[in-house]
Motif scaffolding. Structure first.
Motif, PDB file in Angstrom:
ATOM      1  N   ARG A   1       0.879  -1.085   0.012  1.00 11.97           N
ATOM      2  CA  ARG A   1      -0.025  -0.002   0.056  1.00 11.97           C
ATOM      3  C   ARG A   1       0.986   1.420   0.039  1.00 11.97           C
ATOM      4  O   ARG A   1       0.638   2.120  -0.647  1.00 11.97           O
ATOM      5  CB  ARG A   1      -0.906   0.035   1.301  1.00 11.97           C
ATOM      6  CG  ARG A   1      -2.073  -1.130   1.123  1.00 11.97           C
ATOM      7  CD  ARG A   1      -3.082  -0.624   2.262  1.00 11.97           C
ATOM      8  NE  ARG A   1      -4.342  -1.685   2.131  1.00 11.97           N
ATOM      9  CZ  ARG A   1      -4.455  -2.354   3.291  1.00 11.97           C
ATOM     10  NH1 ARG A   1      -3.518  -2.157   4.492  1.00 11.97           N
ATOM     11  NH2 ARG A   1      -5.296  -3.296   3.311  1.00 11.97           N
TER      12      ARG A   1
ATOM     13  N   GLY B   1       0.761   3.802  -3.061  1.00 13.64           N
ATOM     14  CA  GLY B   1       0.220   5.148  -2.672  1.00 13.64           C
ATOM     15  C   GLY B   1       1.385   6.201  -3.115  1.00 13.64           C
ATOM     16  O   GLY B   1       0.913   7.228  -3.647  1.00 13.64           O
TER      17      GLY B   1
ATOM     18  N   LEU C   1      -4.439  11.527  -2.980  1.00 14.93           N
ATOM     19  CA  LEU C   1      -5.553  10.709  -2.084  1.00 14.93           C
ATOM     20  C   LEU C   1      -4.985   9.230  -1.999  1.00 14.93           C
ATOM     21  O   LEU C   1      -5.151   8.617  -1.047  1.00 14.93           O
ATOM     22  CB  LEU C   1      -6.852  10.632  -2.606  1.00 14.93           C
ATOM     23  CG  LEU C   1      -7.617  12.191  -2.545  1.00 14.93           C
ATOM     24  CD1 LEU C   1      -8.922  12.023  -3.374  1.00 14.93           C
ATOM     25  CD2 LEU C   1      -7.777  12.470  -1.210  1.00 14.93           C
ATOM     26  N   ALA C   2      -4.029   8.658  -3.071  1.00 10.79           N
ATOM     27  CA  ALA C   2      -3.649   7.478  -2.763  1.00 10.79           C
ATOM     28  C   ALA C   2      -2.588   7.490  -1.617  1.00 10.79           C
ATOM     29  O   ALA C   2      -2.665   6.281  -0.825  1.00 10.79           O
ATOM     30  CB  ALA C   2      -2.842   6.972  -3.982  1.00 10.79           C
TER      31      ALA C   2
ATOM     32  N   LEU D   1      -2.758   9.239   1.180  1.00 11.03           N
ATOM     33  CA  LEU D   1      -3.390   9.306   2.153  1.00 11.03           C
ATOM     34  C   LEU D   1      -4.198   8.056   2.596  1.00 11.03           C
ATOM     35  O   LEU D   1      -4.001   7.775   3.681  1.00 11.03           O
ATOM     36  CB  LEU D   1      -4.346  10.486   2.020  1.00 11.03           C
ATOM     37  CG  LEU D   1      -3.956  11.836   2.019  1.00 11.03           C
ATOM     38  CD1 LEU D   1      -5.093  12.600   1.683  1.00 11.03           C
ATOM     39  CD2 LEU D   1      -3.289  12.326   3.420  1.00 11.03           C
ATOM     40  N   TYR D   2      -4.604   7.500   1.648  1.00  8.18           N
ATOM     41  CA  TYR D   2      -5.290   6.115   1.876  1.00  8.18           C
ATOM     42  C   TYR D   2      -4.258   5.263   2.420  1.00  8.18           C
ATOM     43  O   TYR D   2      -4.342   4.281   3.410  1.00  8.18           O
ATOM     44  CB  TYR D   2      -5.755   5.536   0.767  1.00  8.18           C
ATOM     45  CG  TYR D   2      -6.565   4.055   0.834  1.00  8.18           C
ATOM     46  CD1 TYR D   2      -7.658   3.810   1.508  1.00  8.18           C
ATOM     47  CD2 TYR D   2      -5.650   3.046   0.384  1.00  8.18           C
ATOM     48  CE1 TYR D   2      -8.112   2.692   1.390  1.00  8.18           C
ATOM     49  CE2 TYR D   2      -6.210   1.757   0.264  1.00  8.18           C
ATOM     50  CZ  TYR D   2      -7.244   1.367   0.892  1.00  8.18           C
ATOM     51  OH  TYR D   2      -7.741   0.270   1.184  1.00  8.18           O
ATOM     52  N   ALA D   3      -3.065   4.919   1.898  1.00  5.49           N
ATOM     53  CA  ALA D   3      -2.121   4.165   2.299  1.00  5.49           C
ATOM     54  C   ALA D   3      -1.449   4.373   3.660  1.00  5.49           C
ATOM     55  O   ALA D   3      -1.529   3.602   4.456  1.00  5.49           O
ATOM     56  CB  ALA D   3      -0.889   4.340   1.321  1.00  5.49           C
TER      57      ALA D   3
ATOM     58  N   ALA E   1      -3.225   5.869   6.043  1.00  5.79           N
ATOM     59  CA  ALA E   1      -4.489   5.720   6.972  1.00  5.79           C
ATOM     60  C   ALA E   1      -4.853   4.072   7.216  1.00  5.79           C
ATOM     61  O   ALA E   1      -5.118   3.620   8.202  1.00  5.79           O
ATOM     62  CB  ALA E   1      -5.816   6.280   6.390  1.00  5.79           C
ATOM     63  N   ARG E   2      -4.306   3.292   6.339  1.00  2.54           N
ATOM     64  CA  ARG E   2      -4.377   1.855   6.528  1.00  2.54           C
ATOM     65  C   ARG E   2      -3.415   1.152   7.172  1.00  2.54           C
ATOM     66  O   ARG E   2      -3.442   0.174   7.318  1.00  2.54           O
ATOM     67  CB  ARG E   2      -4.864   1.233   5.011  1.00  2.54           C
ATOM     68  CG  ARG E   2      -6.197   1.744   4.471  1.00  2.54           C
ATOM     69  CD  ARG E   2      -7.219   1.323   5.370  1.00  2.54           C
ATOM     70  NE  ARG E   2      -7.423  -0.168   5.604  1.00  2.54           N
ATOM     71  CZ  ARG E   2      -7.758  -1.193   4.621  1.00  2.54           C
ATOM     72  NH1 ARG E   2      -8.353  -0.884   3.481  1.00  2.54           N
ATOM     73  NH2 ARG E   2      -7.746  -2.556   4.904  1.00  2.54           N
TER      74      ARG E   2
END
Length: 421
Positions: A25, A29, A191-192, A194-196, A198-199
């Motif tokens: 991820r 990201g 946003l990619a 940010l997603y990585a 956050a996960r």
């Protein structure tokens, strides 16, 4: 035929770190977000030049970005050693995303304020330093020790792909659509990242925890100063960039090799070589004598740069610069890997902070060295002499026994000795 395929796999880039979900991820990201980052890196100077018509103000981007890069690189690394690294990465990533939104709003409103643009550049530079130092400290927590070199190779390779693709994409969007569209693309792609972030799982500090202040930063610098392996790894990087980085001489050299069309190829050559090296880097993680390998890569870098300065035609110069770019990628992988595996976890954030400062500051000092030397002795003497001097000086690193004997850790020996002797 089967033997040929097996031989190719041994030399092709090692994708096995992608088997680890959290690293996968992070890698994906960052790879996606960095394309947008490169688009913005072109859009901001274009906008500043459109507003002012002055290269001076474009150059001020580097000045306003350097100080926060240094300060927040060191401080951000200390924070990453004291707090949950997932939270630090997420906070830094959100800040970077908000600066991109700020650039987008500034463009959409037609404000045309250089002061606002430079302030956003400074904020973005600070956030980038925090994100970079924290992400580097996270890698050893999400992949096993024997896969760290391969993970770094993947990261550096995709970054160089973005460094080639991003500016080309930026030119297309700016000329065919608008500056606002370039910033909007960056905001969407980020946003990619940010997603990585956050996960990621919670990544609390391990070992002794130091409060993230000046004393913590000083402790980190003192740790480097008493560990020859780390000190020499930073020193050889500074030698490589200050003595042999020819970037500031590209415009002058291009006049001899073909004009405006040539300068684009000169700037692209280093990244082209790095991408090719990354695609054929399966052997990198199998090298155990990483100290010796790092010196060898920088010697190749210096000699290739010197050869490019002597080249009588554009394509030979581009080829030799590409060889230099390939060697630079290899040296970057070993420097980063040594830093991540030699230092204990409670120091890794601070080590990555210093790494960010050196990686970003070294080429800037190299530009100053190349330009001032060229003014005194000429472009070719500055270019060739710098490359040869780099190749000669870096060999002195082999005189340091602990650095010369340094070997990569294995799965059964994940933490090499931190003995400062």
């Amino acid at each position: 035929m089967g033997g040929d395929r097996r031989g190719w796999r041994r030399h092709a880039i090692d994708l096995s770190p992608l088997e680890h979900r959290d690293y996968r991820r992070l890698w994906a990201g960052n790879a996606i977000a960095f394309v947008g980052f490169q688009v913005t890196a072109v859009a901001v100077p274009v906008e500043i030049y459109d507003i002012t018509g002055s290269s001076f103000w474009v150059g001020m981007m580097g000045a306003v970005g350097l100080v926060p890069l240094v300060v927040f690189g060191l401080w951000g690394g200390a924070v990453a050693d004291a707090l949950d690294r997932r939270r630090v990465l997420l906070l830094g990533s959100v800040t970077m995303w908000l600066t991109t939104l700020g650039l987008l709003v500034h463009s959409l409103l037609g404000v045309e304020s250089v002061a606002v643009l430079l302030a956003l550049v400074a904020l973005q530079s600070a956030a980038f330093a925090v994100v970079g130092s924290t992400r580097g400290a996270i890698i050893p927590r999400v992949v096993p020790p024997e896969k760290i070199a391969a993970a770094n190779t993947l990261g550096f390779t995709t970054s160089n792909v973005s460094m080639m693709a991003g500016p080309l994409l930026a030119a297309l969007i700016i000329t065919q659509v608008s500056l606002s569209a370039a910033y909007a693309l960056d905001a969407v792609l980020y946003l990619a990242a940010l997603y990585a972030a956050a996960r990621l799982p919670s990544l609390p500090p391990l070992g002794e925890i130091s409060a993230p202040g000046l004393r913590s930063v000083i402790d980190g610098l003192a740790f480097i100063a008493t560990r020859p392996v780390l000190l020499v790894s930073f020193a050889v990087d500074i030698v490589a960039m200050v003595f042999a980085m020819p970037r500031a001489l590209f415009p002058a050299r291009a006049e001899e090799l073909g004009g405006d069309a040539a300068v684009g190829w000169l700037f692209a050559a280093l990244a082209i070589g790095a991408v090719v090296a990354g695609a054929t880097s399966g052997w990198v993680g199998r090298v155990q004598r990483q100290g010796v390998a790092l010196v060898a890569a920088i010697v190749v870098w210096g000699l290739a740069v010197a050869g490019a300065g002597l080249a009588g035609n554009l394509w030979l110069a581009v080829f030799l610069l590409a060889v230099g770019g390939a060697a630079d990628l290899v040296s970057a992988v070993y420097r980063q890997t040594m830093l991540q595996t030699y230092a204990p976890d409670e120091m890794r954030g601070r080590m990555q902070g210093v790494f960010i400062v050196v990686v970003a500051g070294g080429p800037r000092l190299g530009d100053v060295r190349a330009g001032t030397t060229a003014a005194a002795v000429g472009v070719q003497a500055s270019w060739v002499g710098g490359g040869l001097l780099c190749a000669a000086v870096v060999l002195l690193a082999l005189a340091v026994p602990t650095f010369r004997r340094y070997r990569a850790p294995t799965a059964t020996d994940p933490q090499p000795s931190a003995d400062p002797t």
